[in-house]
Scaffold this motif. Structure first.
Motif, PDB file in Angstrom:
ATOM      1  N   ARG A  74       0.838  -1.215   0.000  1.00  0.00           N
ATOM      2  CA  ARG A  74       0.000   0.000   0.000  1.00  0.00           C
ATOM      3  C   ARG A  74       0.867   1.258   0.000  1.00  0.00           C
ATOM      4  O   ARG A  74       0.577   2.229  -0.706  1.00  0.00           O
ATOM      5  N   LEU A  75       1.970   1.233   0.756  1.00  0.00           N
ATOM      6  CA  LEU A  75       2.843   2.399   0.831  1.00  0.00           C
ATOM      7  C   LEU A  75       3.619   2.601  -0.463  1.00  0.00           C
ATOM      8  O   LEU A  75       3.809   3.734  -0.917  1.00  0.00           O
ATOM      9  N   VAL A  76       4.081   1.506  -1.055  1.00  0.00           N
ATOM     10  CA  VAL A  76       4.909   1.608  -2.259  1.00  0.00           C
ATOM     11  C   VAL A  76       4.066   1.925  -3.492  1.00  0.00           C
ATOM     12  O   VAL A  76       4.407   2.807  -4.294  1.00  0.00           O
ATOM     13  N   LEU A  77       2.977   1.192  -3.677  1.00  0.00           N
ATOM     14  CA  LEU A  77       2.155   1.376  -4.866  1.00  0.00           C
ATOM     15  C   LEU A  77       1.194   2.557  -4.745  1.00  0.00           C
ATOM     16  O   LEU A  77       0.696   3.065  -5.755  1.00  0.00           O
ATOM     17  N   ARG A  78       0.891   2.963  -3.505  1.00  0.00           N
ATOM     18  CA  ARG A  78       0.017   4.109  -3.234  1.00  0.00           C
ATOM     19  C   ARG A  78      -1.368   3.958  -3.854  1.00  0.00           C
ATOM     20  O   ARG A  78      -1.964   4.932  -4.320  1.00  0.00           O
ATOM     21  N   GLN A  79      -1.834   2.737  -3.880  1.00  0.00           N
ATOM     22  CA  GLN A  79      -3.180   2.467  -4.370  1.00  0.00           C
ATOM     23  C   GLN A  79      -3.603   1.091  -3.872  1.00  0.00           C
ATOM     24  O   GLN A  79      -2.750   0.263  -3.548  1.00  0.00           O
ATOM     25  N   PRO A  80      -4.915   0.855  -3.772  1.00  0.00           N
ATOM     26  CA  PRO A  80      -5.366  -0.474  -3.350  1.00  0.00           C
ATOM     27  C   PRO A  80      -4.843  -1.548  -4.302  1.00  0.00           C
ATOM     28  O   PRO A  80      -4.744  -1.332  -5.511  1.00  0.00           O
ATOM     29  N   LEU A  81      -4.498  -2.678  -3.739  1.00  0.00           N
ATOM     30  CA  LEU A  81      -3.950  -3.762  -4.550  1.00  0.00           C
ATOM     31  C   LEU A  81      -5.069  -4.483  -5.291  1.00  0.00           C
ATOM     32  O   LEU A  81      -5.966  -5.051  -4.660  1.00  0.00           O
ATOM     33  N   PRO A  82      -5.080  -4.467  -6.624  1.00  0.00           N
ATOM     34  CA  PRO A  82      -6.141  -5.162  -7.355  1.00  0.00           C
ATOM     35  C   PRO A  82      -5.963  -6.671  -7.289  1.00  0.00           C
ATOM     36  O   PRO A  82      -4.854  -7.177  -7.046  1.00  0.00           O
ATOM     37  N   LEU A  83      -7.051  -7.391  -7.490  1.00  0.00           N
ATOM     38  CA  LEU A  83      -6.958  -8.846  -7.525  1.00  0.00           C
ATOM     39  C   LEU A  83      -6.067  -9.259  -8.698  1.00  0.00           C
ATOM     40  O   LEU A  83      -6.125  -8.652  -9.771  1.00  0.00           O
ATOM     41  N   PRO A  84      -5.228 -10.256  -8.501  1.00  0.00           N
ATOM     42  CA  PRO A  84      -4.299 -10.627  -9.572  1.00  0.00           C
ATOM     43  C   PRO A  84      -4.993 -11.354 -10.712  1.00  0.00           C
ATOM     44  O   PRO A  84      -6.028 -12.004 -10.530  1.00  0.00           O
ATOM     45  N   LYS A  85      -4.430 -11.221 -11.888  1.00  0.00           N
ATOM     46  CA  LYS A  85      -4.892 -12.014 -13.021  1.00  0.00           C
ATOM     47  C   LYS A  85      -4.385 -13.444 -12.831  1.00  0.00           C
ATOM     48  O   LYS A  85      -3.293 -13.664 -12.321  1.00  0.00           O
ATOM     49  N   ALA A  86      -5.183 -14.388 -13.258  1.00  0.00           N
ATOM     50  CA  ALA A  86      -4.813 -15.809 -13.143  1.00  0.00           C
ATOM     51  C   ALA A  86      -4.323 -16.146 -11.734  1.00  0.00           C
ATOM     52  O   ALA A  86      -3.162 -16.511 -11.540  1.00  0.00           O
ATOM     53  N   PRO A  87      -5.184 -16.016 -10.728  1.00  0.00           N
ATOM     54  CA  PRO A  87      -4.749 -16.267  -9.340  1.00  0.00           C
ATOM     55  C   PRO A  87      -4.277 -17.689  -9.090  1.00  0.00           C
ATOM     56  O   PRO A  87      -3.598 -17.942  -8.085  1.00  0.00           O
ATOM     57  N   TRP A  88      -4.589 -18.618  -9.996  1.00  0.00           N
ATOM     58  CA  TRP A  88      -4.110 -19.996  -9.836  1.00  0.00           C
ATOM     59  C   TRP A  88      -2.585 -20.053  -9.784  1.00  0.00           C
ATOM     60  O   TRP A  88      -2.016 -20.976  -9.169  1.00  0.00           O
ATOM     61  N   ARG A  89      -1.898 -19.058 -10.387  1.00  0.00           N
ATOM     62  CA  ARG A  89      -0.426 -19.040 -10.360  1.00  0.00           C
ATOM     63  C   ARG A  89       0.090 -19.002  -8.919  1.00  0.00           C
ATOM     64  O   ARG A  89       1.059 -19.689  -8.577  1.00  0.00           O
ATOM     65  N   PHE A  90      -0.579 -18.205  -8.090  1.00  0.00           N
ATOM     66  CA  PHE A  90      -0.115 -18.042  -6.716  1.00  0.00           C
ATOM     67  C   PHE A  90      -0.481 -19.245  -5.855  1.00  0.00           C
ATOM     68  O   PHE A  90       0.227 -19.558  -4.893  1.00  0.00           O
ATOM     69  N   LEU A  91      -1.568 -19.922  -6.215  1.00  0.00           N
ATOM     70  CA  LEU A  91      -1.897 -21.166  -5.509  1.00  0.00           C
ATOM     71  C   LEU A  91      -0.843 -22.229  -5.790  1.00  0.00           C
ATOM     72  O   LEU A  91      -0.471 -23.006  -4.906  1.00  0.00           O
ATOM     73  N   VAL A  92      -0.349 -22.256  -7.030  1.00  0.00           N
ATOM     74  CA  VAL A  92       0.719 -23.215  -7.372  1.00  0.00           C
ATOM     75  C   VAL A  92       1.997 -22.870  -6.616  1.00  0.00           C
ATOM     76  O   VAL A  92       2.611 -23.735  -5.967  1.00  0.00           O
ATOM     77  N   LEU A  93       2.408 -21.587  -6.674  1.00  0.00           N
ATOM     78  CA  LEU A  93       3.635 -21.175  -5.994  1.00  0.00           C
ATOM     79  C   LEU A  93       3.513 -21.328  -4.480  1.00  0.00           C
ATOM     80  O   LEU A  93       4.419 -21.850  -3.817  1.00  0.00           O
ATOM     81  N   GLY A  94       2.378 -20.889  -3.929  1.00  0.00           N
ATOM     82  CA  GLY A  94       2.159 -21.038  -2.494  1.00  0.00           C
ATOM     83  C   GLY A  94       2.081 -22.488  -2.084  1.00  0.00           C
ATOM     84  O   GLY A  94       2.563 -22.873  -1.011  1.00  0.00           O
ATOM     85  N   GLY A  95       1.470 -23.310  -2.948  1.00  0.00           N
ATOM     86  CA  GLY A  95       1.385 -24.739  -2.648  1.00  0.00           C
ATOM     87  C   GLY A  95       2.752 -25.396  -2.589  1.00  0.00           C
ATOM     88  O   GLY A  95       3.017 -26.232  -1.717  1.00  0.00           O
ATOM     89  N   LEU A  96       3.636 -25.011  -3.505  1.00  0.00           N
ATOM     90  CA  LEU A  96       4.992 -25.569  -3.507  1.00  0.00           C
ATOM     91  C   LEU A  96       5.744 -25.197  -2.227  1.00  0.00           C
ATOM     92  O   LEU A  96       6.400 -26.046  -1.604  1.00  0.00           O
ATOM     93  N   MET A  97       5.639 -23.932  -1.820  1.00  0.00           N
ATOM     94  CA  MET A  97       6.349 -23.497  -0.621  1.00  0.00           C
ATOM     95  C   MET A  97       5.722 -24.083   0.642  1.00  0.00           C
ATOM     96  O   MET A  97       6.437 -24.478   1.576  1.00  0.00           O
ATOM     97  N   ALA A  98       4.401 -24.151   0.688  1.00  0.00           N
ATOM     98  CA  ALA A  98       3.742 -24.763   1.842  1.00  0.00           C
ATOM     99  C   ALA A  98       4.122 -26.235   1.946  1.00  0.00           C
ATOM    100  O   ALA A  98       4.379 -26.751   3.045  1.00  0.00           O
ATOM    101  N   PHE A  99       4.172 -26.911   0.806  1.00  0.00           N
ATOM    102  CA  PHE A  99       4.563 -28.321   0.790  1.00  0.00           C
ATOM    103  C   PHE A  99       5.988 -28.482   1.303  1.00  0.00           C
ATOM    104  O   PHE A  99       6.289 -29.405   2.077  1.00  0.00           O
ATOM    105  N   TYR A 100       6.876 -27.557   0.914  1.00  0.00           N
ATOM    106  CA  TYR A 100       8.254 -27.608   1.380  1.00  0.00           C
ATOM    107  C   TYR A 100       8.321 -27.485   2.900  1.00  0.00           C
ATOM    108  O   TYR A 100       8.993 -28.277   3.570  1.00  0.00           O
ATOM    109  N   PHE A 101       7.631 -26.499   3.462  1.00  0.00           N
ATOM    110  CA  PHE A 101       7.667 -26.284   4.911  1.00  0.00           C
ATOM    111  C   PHE A 101       7.062 -27.469   5.663  1.00  0.00           C
ATOM    112  O   PHE A 101       7.601 -27.913   6.684  1.00  0.00           O
TER     113      PHE A 101
END
Length: 314
Positions: A74-101
């Motif tokens: 919020r401080l850096v972009l100075r605007q509300p963060l919009p929902l990401p395009k293709a949010p499945w990308r972050f589920l894949v990346l988050g899933g990989l890191m969660a699986f690692y932990f």
């Protein structure tokens, strides 16, 4: 709107390229900072470990890290963060890191930290493999030999320079479980570049953190509910906040920053520095210095990483 064939081809070509000049140096500095922050977490983490379960600890660190990164966005972009395009990308990346932990927690309950550390040293070579498989990045010149050299030094440090301990190393169930997590983490570095669609790195980091934290929280519901949060000593909260801000939000940002500038084989190679930096921190904290034999292994690791950093990508 879906990507055109030309757009996809241009993106693939960009994935195979690497930064030059100051951007390349910044990528290496980012991973040096990454390794330093991770190493520093071991001393604080060991102080908190007797008072809180590992899954609850990581759920708390991710929650605070997500809030911190959200404020920074919020401080850096100075605007509300919009929902990401293709949010499945972050589920894949988050899933990989969660699986690692999660696999790391499971493995540490079955085997020793030394054994998991030995398995961990496979990550840079695996990342080079995924860099070729996913991005068609071909390691050039001295990249692979320097990875092996740095890895040998890291293994020497992990086993405390004890040849007998190395000989007794046994690949059991815990090691195999953690190996699966290491494979997931190794794939992550390449997928960061593949999945990035031009979003600001800080926003990309936030969505990845959010997905990782949610998945870990879902996995750890029983342990989180059973934790007496109000009874935790202050040292535990100090460790949680350090882990949240520096080794969660900070390292996720640094890793993604570097992954967009360096080949995958070079990004995760800096994990080899972690045992060496732990030696430095423990010595500076007055907990004793390692033997000359172990320090020699640390020097070998540093030498291998210097060769790696100087070797050309193309």
């Amino acid at each position: 709107m879906t990507d055109t064939v030309d757009t996809k081809a241009a993106r693939r070509a960009a994935h195979r390229s690497s930064a030059t000049g100051i951007q390349k140096k910044l990528g290496h500095l980012a991973m040096l900072g990454f390794a330093t922050l991770v190493a520093g977490s071991f001393s604080l983490g060991s102080l908190a470990a007797p008072h809180i379960g590992p899954v609850a600890l990581n759920a708390a660190r991710f929650l605070i890290g997500i809030v911190f990164m959200g404020v920074m966005v919020r401080l850096v972009l100075r605007q509300p963060l919009p929902l990401p395009k293709a949010p499945w990308r972050f589920l894949v990346l988050g899933g990989l890191m969660a699986f690692y932990f999660v696999t790391m927690f499971m493995a540490l309950g079955m085997t020793s930290p030394v054994s998991t550390g030995a398995v961990f040293t496979l990550m840079p070579l695996l990342s080079a493999f995924f860099g070729f498989l996913i991005l068609r990045q071909v390691p050039r010149g001295l990249v692979i030999p320097s990875l092996v050299l740095a890895g040998l030094g890291s293994v020497w440090v992990i086993f405390d320079g004890n040849l007998e301990a190395m000989r007794r190393f046994d690949l059991g169930k815990g090691e195999l479980i953690f190996f699966a997590g290491v494979v997931a983490h190794a794939a992550y570095a390449s997928l960061v570049r593949l999945y990035n669609r031009g979003e600001p790195i800080i926003a990309f980091t936030f969505w990845t953190l959010l997905a990782t934290g949610l998945l870990i929280a879902i996995y750890g519901v029983p342990e989180i509910a059973a934790t007496e949060w109000s009874a935790l000593p202050s040292v535990t909260w100090i460790a949680i906040f350090y882990l949240a801000i520096f080794t969660t939000a900070g390292t996720f940002f640094l890793l993604q920053f570097a992954a967009l500038r360096l080949p995958a084989s070079k990004v995760l190679a800096y994990n080899y520095l972690t045992p060496t930096l732990i030696i430095v921190f423990e010595g500076l904290l007055g907990h004793g210095w390692a033997s000359l034999s172990v320090i020699a292994g640390a020097v070998l690791t540093i030498f291998g990483l210097i060769i790696l950093a100087l070797s050309p990508e193309r």
